[in-house]
Scaffold this active site. Structure first.
Site, mmCIF file in Angstrom:
data_model
loop_
_atom_site.group_PDB
_atom_site.id
_atom_site.type_symbol
_atom_site.label_atom_id
_atom_site.label_comp_id
_atom_site.label_asym_id
_atom_site.label_seq_id
_atom_site.Cartn_x
_atom_site.Cartn_y
_atom_site.Cartn_z
ATOM 1 N N TYR B 306 56.848 59.455 56.541
ATOM 2 C CA TYR B 306 56.170 58.719 55.073
ATOM 3 C C TYR B 306 54.552 58.735 55.536
ATOM 4 C CZ TYR B 306 55.727 55.468 51.716
ATOM 5 O OH TYR B 306 54.840 54.746 50.304
ATOM 6 N N TYR B 356 51.763 61.750 45.424
ATOM 7 C CA TYR B 356 52.584 60.338 46.367
ATOM 8 C C TYR B 356 53.184 60.132 45.181
ATOM 9 C CZ TYR B 356 52.929 55.134 47.499
ATOM 10 O OH TYR B 356 53.342 54.260 47.780
#
Lengths: 142, 402
Positions: B306, B356
């Site tokens: 992440y 994203y």
């Protein structure tokens, strides 16, 4: 056009005591009276020992610089850049950290001594702010 | 508190991801988040050879604007027996996989749809500050948010918070901007091989990285993730039921969530008050996850880490045991995480360069790797670590080729 600064809520049942103390130019932190654990951010119950006997303690107002960032990209109209957000650990209880704001991009180093001062805003709200006890050198920004 | 070392509900390899779907990633989708979620979900179901009628469970992210009800209605799901919600924020997707596994193994659902949908550029821009800062509300905080200790002092974005963490890592370990830059470049290299990535055909070198504008020291423009309009979805079912799906199922080897040892409440900002801000909750996630998987970091072939910011990857390389604490910078710079390295990461480009979708595109890319059809395919890869947002808690999944 002038934009208003962001103000802290003054009537939250867990945190109001911190900002109330600031009005008297006193810096406080929450701690457990039973086991002495610090409770930051402030809360009424001690998760360390299970006690409800918690209270505000007065801090000396001295601290050390833990980390910082100089904000260069503006996100709020009342917070012009550059400014520097400092994270300070209290001399009395280093595990208690508070946040302050310096103008510009001053020269800083980790561990440097910091001193609290109290900034009174237009509506009477008082914020605890931090500044280096000794400036490393006259900053590149005023 | 030590992490739990057991796999109490025996989930190892018992569930699988059988479908993945994505919309295009853009700066302006010109359609609603519900439409995006519906498109990604329909694509994931088609990929699995299933229809909305087969879905009996949905798990959503707490930050998503699309509700269970909206998606049931929009997709035409007829018989929902399980609806769950996981967060916070970027921690969601891997934890959502975990909740789907729990729902399936406890008999509450058989086929669970997970989605994340956002117009992160054209509607709600996370980088513009927290909701309370954006609204220029005069007064902030209270009710356990603790925002009153941060926003009035000008600390109002995730980027500023991670900048403070990066600065501290530099103080403690001498980490350099060039080391952070090598992470941004590694992700960009992957994006340049991925036609679906927002940064496809936009090469990045160290000179350009260092010359990019500072956002909040020490993090520059290219240390920041993209702002994206788009959606991703995945379909989870039991491994038994997965045997007749269209494509090879990808096994969910293990899932885990974790907390830091000294949780400080609130959402994001109170993490700067934690004992060590260079120690992520990912340390406890890793301990639990590897124990449940019966695998260690040496057995991970590829990782989707992440990456809200470059520093997030650096800290996770340490926390998930790929290098020692403090060695994340030299490890990143060594080339290990680049294409062809010992541990290629974010093989679609990640949040820094693909798009994203708040952690969900990492799950999708992990599945592509285990199917063998990623644009950044790692030869012979059989295991993939996928991680969720590094704060304020953590989550991760290990996927395995079936």
């Amino acid at each position: 056009m002038n934009f208003d600064r962001i103000l802290p809520i003054m009537n939250d049942r867990d945190t109001a005591g911190f900002f109330e103390a600031c009005k008297n130019k006193t810096l406080v932190y929450r701690a457990c009276q039973s086991c002495n654990a610090t409770l930051n951010p402030p809360r009424a119950h001690c998760g360390n020992c299970g006690s409800w006997d918690t209270a505000w303690r007065e801090a000396s107002g001295r601290g050390r610089l833990y980390s910082w960032t100089t904000v260069c990209h503006q996100v709020h109209p009342a917070y012009g850049v550059p400014y520097t957000v400092v994270i300070v650990e209290l001399e009395d209880a280093p595990e208690v950290r508070l946040v302050g704001q310096l103008n510009g991009s001053p020269d800083l180093c980790a561990g440097m001594e910091m001193q609290v001062w109290f900034e009174t805003l237009e509506d009477g709200t008082v914020l605890p702010q931090w500044e280096p006890v000794e400036k490393i050198q006259q900053g590149k920004e005023s | 508190m030590p992490a739990r070392q057991t796999d109490d509900f025996g989930h190892q390899d018992r569930c699988a991801i059988v479908g993945i779907g994505s919309t295009e990633f853009s700066r302006n989708s010109e359609r609603s988040v519900l439409t995006l979620a519906t498109e990604a979900s329909a694509a994931a179901l088609a990929d699995a050879g299933l229809s909305p009628k087969d879905v009996d469970g949905i798990v959503r992210c707490d930050h998503d604007h699309v509700t269970h009800n909206d998606l049931v209605c929009s997709l035409g799901i007829a018989n929902l027996t399980y609806q769950g919600q996981v967060g916070p924020g970027g921690v969601g997707p891997c934890a959502m996989v975990g909740q789907a596994v729990a729902a399936i193994l406890s008999g509450q659902a058989t086929t669970v749809l997970l989605y994340r949908s956002l117009n992160g550029r054209s509607e709600v821009r996370f980088g513009s500050g927290t909701a309370s800062a954006r609204d220029a509300a005069v007064t902030v905080g209270g009710q356990g948010t603790y925002d009153e200790f941060f926003l009035p002092f000008g600390l109002m974005t995730a980027g500023q918070t991670f900048s403070i963490m990066a600065q501290r890592h530099m103080i403690e370990y001498g980490t350099t901007c060039e080391q952070l830059g090598s992470i941004a470049i590694a992700c960009r290299e992957q994006a340049n091989a991925n036609p679906a990535a927002q940064m496809h055909s936009k090469p990045l070198d160290m000179q350009t990285y260092l010359a990019s504008r500072m956002i909040s020291t020490p993090l520059r423009l290219y240390d920041y993730c993209l702002e994206t309009d788009g959606a991703c979805a995945v379909v989870v079912t039991s491994t038994d039921r997965a045997s007749d799906t269209r494509k090879s199922p990808v096994l969910i080897r293990a899932v885990a969530q974790g907390c830091p040892p000294d949780m400080r409440g609130g959402m994001m900002f109170p993490i700067v008050m934690r004992d060590s801000i260079t120690d992520l909750p990912a340390y406890s996630v890793a301990s639990t996850l590897y124990a449940r998987a019966g695998l260690g970091p040496d057995e991970i072939d590829v990782a989707q880490l992440y990456d809200c910011f470059s520093i997030s990857i650096l800290l996770q390389l340490e926390a998930y045991g790929f290098c020692e604490k403090g060695e994340g910078g030299p490890f990143a710079e060594s080339g290990a995480i680049h294409r062809g390295g010992a541990l290629p990461i974010n093989t679609g480009g990640g949040h820094l360069s693909e798009g994203y979708i708040h952690g969900m595109n990492h799950v999708v890319e992990g599945v592509r790797q285990m199917r063998g059809d990623s644009s950044g395919q790692v030869p012979h890869a059989e295991t993939c670590l996928v991680t969720g947002g590094p704060l304020p808690t953590g989550s991760a999944v290990i996927l395995r080729k079936s």
